[in-house]
Scaffold this motif. Structure first.
Motif, PDB file in Angstrom:
ATOM      1  N   ALA A  17       0.832  -1.205   0.000  1.00 59.63           N
ATOM      2  CA  ALA A  17       0.000   0.000   0.000  1.00 59.63           C
ATOM      3  C   ALA A  17       0.868   1.257   0.000  1.00 59.63           C
ATOM      4  O   ALA A  17       0.606   2.204  -0.741  1.00 59.63           O
ATOM      5  N   ARG A  18       1.908   1.271   0.829  1.00 58.66           N
ATOM      6  CA  ARG A  18       2.797   2.440   0.902  1.00 58.66           C
ATOM      7  C   ARG A  18       3.516   2.647  -0.418  1.00 58.66           C
ATOM      8  O   ARG A  18       3.551   3.757  -0.962  1.00 58.66           O
ATOM      9  N   GLU A  19       4.083   1.576  -0.944  1.00 59.25           N
ATOM     10  CA  GLU A  19       4.852   1.687  -2.185  1.00 59.25           C
ATOM     11  C   GLU A  19       3.971   2.044  -3.373  1.00 59.25           C
ATOM     12  O   GLU A  19       4.428   2.733  -4.290  1.00 59.25           O
ATOM     13  N   SER A  20       2.721   1.593  -3.375  1.00 59.14           N
ATOM     14  CA  SER A  20       1.835   1.899  -4.504  1.00 59.14           C
ATOM     15  C   SER A  20       1.558   3.398  -4.613  1.00 59.14           C
ATOM     16  O   SER A  20       1.248   3.900  -5.685  1.00 59.14           O
ATOM     17  N   LEU A  21       1.691   4.105  -3.499  1.00 59.20           N
ATOM     18  CA  LEU A  21       1.496   5.556  -3.500  1.00 59.20           C
ATOM     19  C   LEU A  21       2.820   6.313  -3.575  1.00 59.20           C
ATOM     20  O   LEU A  21       2.844   7.544  -3.583  1.00 59.20           O
ATOM     21  N   GLY A  22       3.914   5.577  -3.627  1.00 58.87           N
ATOM     22  CA  GLY A  22       5.227   6.209  -3.724  1.00 58.87           C
ATOM     23  C   GLY A  22       5.637   6.941  -2.461  1.00 58.87           C
ATOM     24  O   GLY A  22       6.402   7.902  -2.530  1.00 58.87           O
ATOM     25  N   LEU A  23       5.150   6.491  -1.313  1.00 66.23           N
ATOM     26  CA  LEU A  23       5.469   7.145  -0.040  1.00 66.23           C
ATOM     27  C   LEU A  23       6.691   6.511   0.602  1.00 66.23           C
ATOM     28  O   LEU A  23       6.884   5.298   0.530  1.00 66.23           O
ATOM     29  N   GLN A  24       7.488   7.330   1.253  1.00 70.73           N
ATOM     30  CA  GLN A  24       8.655   6.873   1.994  1.00 70.73           C
ATOM     31  C   GLN A  24       8.263   6.655   3.456  1.00 70.73           C
ATOM     32  O   GLN A  24       7.282   7.206   3.935  1.00 70.73           O
ATOM     33  N   HIS A  25       9.075   5.865   4.173  1.00 68.14           N
ATOM     34  CA  HIS A  25       8.818   5.626   5.592  1.00 68.14           C
ATOM     35  C   HIS A  25       8.655   6.937   6.368  1.00 68.14           C
ATOM     36  O   HIS A  25       7.752   7.076   7.186  1.00 68.14           O
ATOM     37  N   GLU A  26       9.543   7.867   6.120  1.00 66.34           N
ATOM     38  CA  GLU A  26       9.536   9.138   6.848  1.00 66.34           C
ATOM     39  C   GLU A  26       8.222   9.887   6.654  1.00 66.34           C
ATOM     40  O   GLU A  26       7.671  10.442   7.605  1.00 66.34           O
ATOM     41  N   GLU A  27       7.701   9.895   5.435  1.00 65.96           N
ATOM     42  CA  GLU A  27       6.451  10.599   5.143  1.00 65.96           C
ATOM     43  C   GLU A  27       5.277   9.982   5.901  1.00 65.96           C
ATOM     44  O   GLU A  27       4.449  10.694   6.465  1.00 65.96           O
ATOM     45  N   ALA A  29       5.431   8.001   8.627  1.00 63.56           N
ATOM     46  CA  ALA A  29       5.647   8.175  10.064  1.00 63.56           C
ATOM     47  C   ALA A  29       5.246   9.580  10.507  1.00 63.56           C
ATOM     48  O   ALA A  29       4.575   9.752  11.528  1.00 63.56           O
ATOM     49  N   ASP A  30       5.621  10.591   9.744  1.00 64.24           N
ATOM     50  CA  ASP A  30       5.245  11.970  10.067  1.00 64.24           C
ATOM     51  C   ASP A  30       3.733  12.154  10.032  1.00 64.24           C
ATOM     52  O   ASP A  30       3.161  12.797  10.908  1.00 64.24           O
ATOM     53  N   ALA A  31       3.092  11.591   9.027  1.00 68.73           N
ATOM     54  CA  ALA A  31       1.637  11.726   8.894  1.00 68.73           C
ATOM     55  C   ALA A  31       0.896  11.063  10.056  1.00 68.73           C
ATOM     56  O   ALA A  31      -0.145  11.552  10.498  1.00 68.73           O
ATOM     57  N   LEU A  32       1.446   9.957  10.555  1.00 71.44           N
ATOM     58  CA  LEU A  32       0.809   9.229  11.661  1.00 71.44           C
ATOM     59  C   LEU A  32       1.242   9.735  13.028  1.00 71.44           C
ATOM     60  O   LEU A  32       0.616   9.405  14.031  1.00 71.44           O
ATOM     61  N   GLY A  33       2.339  10.483  13.057  1.00 69.35           N
ATOM     62  CA  GLY A  33       2.861  10.946  14.340  1.00 69.35           C
ATOM     63  C   GLY A  33       3.529   9.828  15.126  1.00 69.35           C
ATOM     64  O   GLY A  33       3.459   9.789  16.345  1.00 69.35           O
ATOM     65  N   ALA A  37      11.009   4.069  13.081  1.00 70.94           N
ATOM     66  CA  ALA A  37      11.391   2.710  13.481  1.00 70.94           C
ATOM     67  C   ALA A  37      10.160   1.870  13.813  1.00 70.94           C
ATOM     68  O   ALA A  37      10.135   0.665  13.540  1.00 70.94           O
ATOM     69  N   GLU A  38       9.140   2.486  14.388  1.00 66.69           N
ATOM     70  CA  GLU A  38       7.910   1.765  14.714  1.00 66.69           C
ATOM     71  C   GLU A  38       7.199   1.316  13.442  1.00 66.69           C
ATOM     72  O   GLU A  38       6.727   0.183  13.337  1.00 66.69           O
ATOM     73  N   LEU A  39       7.133   2.194  12.455  1.00 66.80           N
ATOM     74  CA  LEU A  39       6.531   1.840  11.171  1.00 66.80           C
ATOM     75  C   LEU A  39       7.286   0.673  10.528  1.00 66.80           C
ATOM     76  O   LEU A  39       6.682  -0.254   9.995  1.00 66.80           O
ATOM     77  N   THR A  40       8.604   0.708  10.605  1.00 64.35           N
ATOM     78  CA  THR A  40       9.427  -0.369  10.067  1.00 64.35           C
ATOM     79  C   THR A  40       9.110  -1.687  10.758  1.00 64.35           C
ATOM     80  O   THR A  40       9.015  -2.734  10.110  1.00 64.35           O
ATOM     81  N   LYS A  41       8.915  -1.652  12.072  1.00 65.99           N
ATOM     82  CA  LYS A  41       8.561  -2.869  12.812  1.00 65.99           C
ATOM     83  C   LYS A  41       7.229  -3.430  12.343  1.00 65.99           C
ATOM     84  O   LYS A  41       7.070  -4.644  12.236  1.00 65.99           O
ATOM     85  N   TRP A  42       6.262  -2.566  12.053  1.00 66.46           N
ATOM     86  CA  TRP A  42       4.964  -3.031  11.552  1.00 66.46           C
ATOM     87  C   TRP A  42       5.139  -3.716  10.209  1.00 66.46           C
ATOM     88  O   TRP A  42       4.555  -4.759   9.950  1.00 66.46           O
ATOM     89  N   GLU A  43       5.943  -3.117   9.338  1.00 61.47           N
ATOM     90  CA  GLU A  43       6.135  -3.660   7.999  1.00 61.47           C
ATOM     91  C   GLU A  43       6.951  -4.944   8.008  1.00 61.47           C
ATOM     92  O   GLU A  43       6.844  -5.758   7.095  1.00 61.47           O
ATOM     93  N   LEU A  60      -4.839   7.055   5.018  1.00 62.52           N
ATOM     94  CA  LEU A  60      -3.681   7.591   4.308  1.00 62.52           C
ATOM     95  C   LEU A  60      -3.421   6.831   3.002  1.00 62.52           C
ATOM     96  O   LEU A  60      -3.143   7.426   1.973  1.00 62.52           O
ATOM     97  N   TYR A  61      -3.519   5.504   3.062  1.00 57.53           N
ATOM     98  CA  TYR A  61      -3.231   4.667   1.901  1.00 57.53           C
ATOM     99  C   TYR A  61      -4.451   4.472   0.989  1.00 57.53           C
ATOM    100  O   TYR A  61      -4.359   3.785  -0.011  1.00 57.53           O
ATOM    101  N   GLN A  62      -5.570   5.054   1.362  1.00 59.54           N
ATOM    102  CA  GLN A  62      -6.804   4.960   0.577  1.00 59.54           C
ATOM    103  C   GLN A  62      -7.211   3.503   0.358  1.00 59.54           C
ATOM    104  O   GLN A  62      -7.520   3.068  -0.746  1.00 59.54           O
ATOM    105  N   ARG A  63      -7.196   2.749   1.446  1.00 60.48           N
ATOM    106  CA  ARG A  63      -7.569   1.327   1.443  1.00 60.48           C
ATOM    107  C   ARG A  63      -8.570   1.087   2.574  1.00 60.48           C
ATOM    108  O   ARG A  63      -8.654   1.871   3.509  1.00 60.48           O
TER     109      ARG A  63
END
Length: 86
Positions: A17-27, A29-33, A37-43, A60-63
């Protein structure tokens, strides 16, 4: 599945879902607050996002949230809707 306010997500679905929108981890993580590293653990499947973050990811991912809870088969590489004429 829900367990104490957490859900068991499919890590590959988060990545797709993240890659299909061309989003980076940092983007994301910032959007979710949350910490990147936490986002990476989820993935990676090392931890599960709290339910609130799953809803935010879905938005965010429109899913739908279901997208992250069950394996979705890959789309075929080529689709043809034309009838063959014999």
């Amino acid at each position: 599945m829900v367990n104490e306010g957490k859900v068991l997500v499919i890590p590959d679905q988060l990545i797709k879902a993240r890659e299909s929108l061309g989003l980076q981890h940092e983007e994301v993580a910032d959007a979710l607050g949350v910490d990147e590293a936490e986002l990476t653990k989820w993935e990676k499947g090392d931890s599960e996002p709290p339910l609130e973050h799953l809803w935010n990811l879905a938005e965010l991912y429109q899913r739908s949230t279901d997208y992250f809870l069950r394996q979705i088969p890959a789309l075929p590489e080529h689709l043809s809707f034309r009838l063959e004429v014999f």
